[in-house]
Design an enzyme around this catalytic site. Structure first.
Site, PDB file in Angstrom:
ATOM      1  N   HIS A  65      28.981   9.653  45.687  1.00 55.44           N
ATOM      2  CA  HIS A  65      29.040  11.059  45.320  1.00 55.44           C
ATOM      3  C   HIS A  65      29.076  11.196  43.802  1.00 55.44           C
ATOM      4  CE1 HIS A  65      33.144   9.510  45.940  1.00 55.44           C
ATOM      5  NE2 HIS A  65      33.424  10.168  44.822  1.00 55.44           N
ATOM      6  N   CYS A 168      43.043   7.141  42.809  1.00 59.63           N
ATOM      7  CA  CYS A 168      41.905   6.309  42.424  1.00 59.63           C
ATOM      8  C   CYS A 168      41.362   6.836  41.099  1.00 59.63           C
ATOM      9  CB  CYS A 168      40.824   6.307  43.507  1.00 59.63           C
ATOM     10  SG  CYS A 168      40.031   7.902  43.771  1.00 59.63           S
TER      11      CYS A 168
END
Length: 655
Positions: A65, A168
């Site tokens: 993405h 993350c």
């Protein structure tokens, strides 16, 4: 979700043989659906995001993405055969992007949804399933992340409780997948897991009461956990975010074991982190010492640079208005005259000098901060100030910052009674660490470092002939190797450190560093102008912007070209930077401003020779990159797919 995916965006017969071809195939569907305006530019953006952290999951699913200026509307294409789902959102569409990815990441962790997705045999059905219009069969047990108020009351029958943090680098997909995976594993094991997701949209802190009742803590993260002190005094499992996704049951079992053994962790401060290993932990604790040292030093340099830019440019402007003798002006606090130009020049010079006075303390303070968080700021700044007092200069600041961080980290490892924990970071640690660092800087290491700094200054002042040229070559190579990365910053920090106490040698170094740093973007701008066919449409657009970036001494303007074709671009610009650095030193060019590019040419010693050095390096780099790209094009021309102009774009796809 209804507008994100349609039947025309689903390919259930994806027959591409490679990851690149698969990525291009799905992206072409987005172009056909008028969701993407520039195919190659979009693929480059996906590749850049994938390079930060691969987005493949276990079980043959991936969700590459990106945010891209080439996407006109939030879009979610899907393909099967090479099992992948990829999402994209327009640049700046943070809310859309987060909503798409967090929702999709959670649903993909549901085995029933994944099974239904695999079983879909019609594009319309698969699109409807992803949109939620035709949901997968309900699982027997749902897996919401428990809210704080849902925690069971304490007592003998209370379940084992774990609080977790997941994060993350981009704070989107992996963050929420790890949270869902840990929660689901907790339900299966009869363990109450409450997760705080520290994502791109910020985070909602766990209720302190929930943390207090917890029996253990799990951190599944690839970036620093925020506000770590909340979790002190409890058993801690500290791993990378992929461990939270791939083996949550093992982490829960490890947390229980540590709790049963009474293994209480000392909560690490900034600079410590998750365990390194196959699960992708990236914290400093598991990293090689050289990597950690570089991280600490870059932390200090990054905070120092704004002081350099503001102070240096103010000083440079004062020289342009009042000449170099303005440094001898009396204090403007007592002798400022509104109508005199020299008074304004003196004002600018003294403001800039005040900003420059913070260089070494800020460098030391934030090196220490990078090692041991806020408790290390005070001893770091104190050590940096002492470095100036004993004439240890820039090198003294480096050493003071490292000493302060090390002392604070040592103190943090000393067990203390619970009643003292509250005052440790605000009183005890700064007090003791400042005293220790002050002693070391004044009595032990300050004078030897000052002698070394003086020797370095004398060496720079004595450089001439071939020695100066060699130094120019080295600095040019460093400035152009990673274009804004660690080596570039080291060379730049070396140069601006000399401006704190300028000499003829240090001014030559500053000139060489800035000249070499201008070459990469200028060379790529020229290359995209003279040989347009060697570059994609996106690269040609970037080339136009690179003229301004290069002229302004923003080396990072060449990064898009280096990312797309590193083996040809980086060696070419390094060669050009080396030529420019060598010529600048050979010509004896000097510079008193730390930044500004061509806009500070009036402040440069030997300005015409300086511009000649920049032009020569730019021409060398341009010629090499055109030659190498042209040779590549000639060799690969017969291949059917070699006509694709984006050669460096790669999309990682989980097969």
């Amino acid at each position: 979700m209804s507008e994100l995916i349609t039947a025309e965006l689903v390919d259930l017969d994806l027959s591409a043989a490679t990851k690149d071809a698969a990525a291009r195939s799905l992206a072409e569907r987005m172009v056909a659906a008028h969701r993407v305006t520039d195919l190659d530019g979009f693929l480059a953006d996906v590749a850049a995001r994938e390079a930060q952290m691969p987005t493949g999951l276990d079980g043959g699913i991936g969700i590459p993405h990106c945010r891209s200026e080439h996407v006109s509307a939030p879009t979610l294409p899907a393909g099967a055969a090479i099992r992948k789902i990829r999402s994209a959102a327009p640049a700046g569409a943070d809310d859309d992007h987060l909503t798409i990815l967090s929702g999709l990441a959670r649903r993909l962790m549901d085995p029933e949804f994944s099974a239904a997705l695999r079983a879909g045999d019609d594009p319309g059905t698969v699109a409807a399933l992803i949109r939620g219009e035709e949901p997968a069969p309900e699982p027997e047990a749902t897996t919401p992340i428990p809210a704080a108020e849902e925690a069971a009351p304490a007592g003998d029958d209370a379940p084992f409780r774990i609080v977790a943090v997941t994060s993350c680098p981009t704070g989107i997909a992996h963050t929420y997948m790890a949270a869902e995976s840990l929660t689901a594993a907790g339900l299966a094991e009869g363990v109450e897991v409450t997760v705080e997701t520290q994502g791109s949209a910020g985070f909602s802190k766990l209720d302190p009461a929930v943390i207090a009742r917890a029996d253990a803590v799990i951190w599944a993260h690839d970036v620093e956990v925020r506000e770590k002190a909340r979790f002190g005094g409890k058993p801690l499992v500290d791993v990378g975010v992929k461990a939270g996704i791939n083996r949550p049951a093992e982490l829960i079992a490890e947390a229980r074991r540590k709790a049963e053994c009474g293994e209480i962790a000392s909560v690490p401060q900034s600079g410590d982190g998750p365990e390194s290993g196959a699960d992708g932990g990236s914290g400093a604790e598991g990293a090689h010492f050289g990597v950690r040292l570089r991280t600490y030093l870059m932390s200090g340099v990054s905070y120092m640079v704004p002081f350099v830019a503001a102070g240096g440019l103010l000083i440079a402007l004062s020289f342009a208005i009042g000449g170099y003798e303005i440094v001898d002006a009396k204090s403007v606090a007592d002798h400022f005259v509104w109508g005199q130009l020299d008074s304004w020049a003196a004002l600018l010079n003294q403001i800039g000098s005040a900003a420059f006075g913070f260089l070494v303390p800020v460098l030391a303070g934030y090196i220490a901060y990078g090692m041991a968080d806020r408790p290390a700021l005070v001893p770091g700044f104190v050590g940096g100030a002492i470095a100036l007092t004993v004439d240890a200069g820039f090198l003294g600041g480096l050493v003071a910052g490292l000493l302060a961080g090390a002392v604070v980290m040592a103190i943090q490892r000393v067990p203390v009674h619970a009643t003292l924990r509250g005052i440790m970071p605000v009183l005890v640690i700064p007090l003791i660490a400042s005293a220790v660092v002050g002693f070391l800087m004044f009595i032990v290491v300050g004078k030897p470092i000052a002698a070394l700094q003086s020797a370095l200054t004398d060496w720079l002042n004595g450089l001439s002939g071939s020695n100066a040229v060699i130094l120019g070559v080295v600095l040019g190579l460093m400035m152009c190797f990673d274009m804004g990365g660690p080596l570039n910053k080291v060379a730049y920090a070396f140069a601006v450190g000399g401006l704190a106490d300028p000499t003829d040698g240090s001014l030559k170094v500053m000139a060489a560093v800035m000249a070499a740093g201008m070459v990469p973007p200028l060379a790529m701008a020229l290359a995209t102008t003279v040989r347009k066919k060697l570059f994609t449409k996106t690269e040609r657009e970037n080339g136009r912007a690179a003229w301004v970036l290069g002229a302004s001494f923003i080396t990072e303007g060449a990064i898009p070209f280096a990312a797309a074709d590193p083996l040809r671009v980086i060696p070419s610009v390094m060669a050009g930077g080396a030529v420019t650095g060598a010529l600048s030193m050979a010509f004896g060019c000097t510079l008193r401003a730390p930044h500004g590019g061509i806009f500070v040419v009036p402040l440069i010693g030997e300005p015409f020779l300086y511009l000649l050095a920049i032009a020569a390096g730019t021409l060398v780099a341009t010629a090499l990159v055109v030659l190498l790209k042209g040779a590549r094009r000639t060799v690969t021309a017969p291949a059917p797919e070699a006509g694709a102009e984006v050669t460096g774009s790669r999309v990682g796809v989980s097969a």
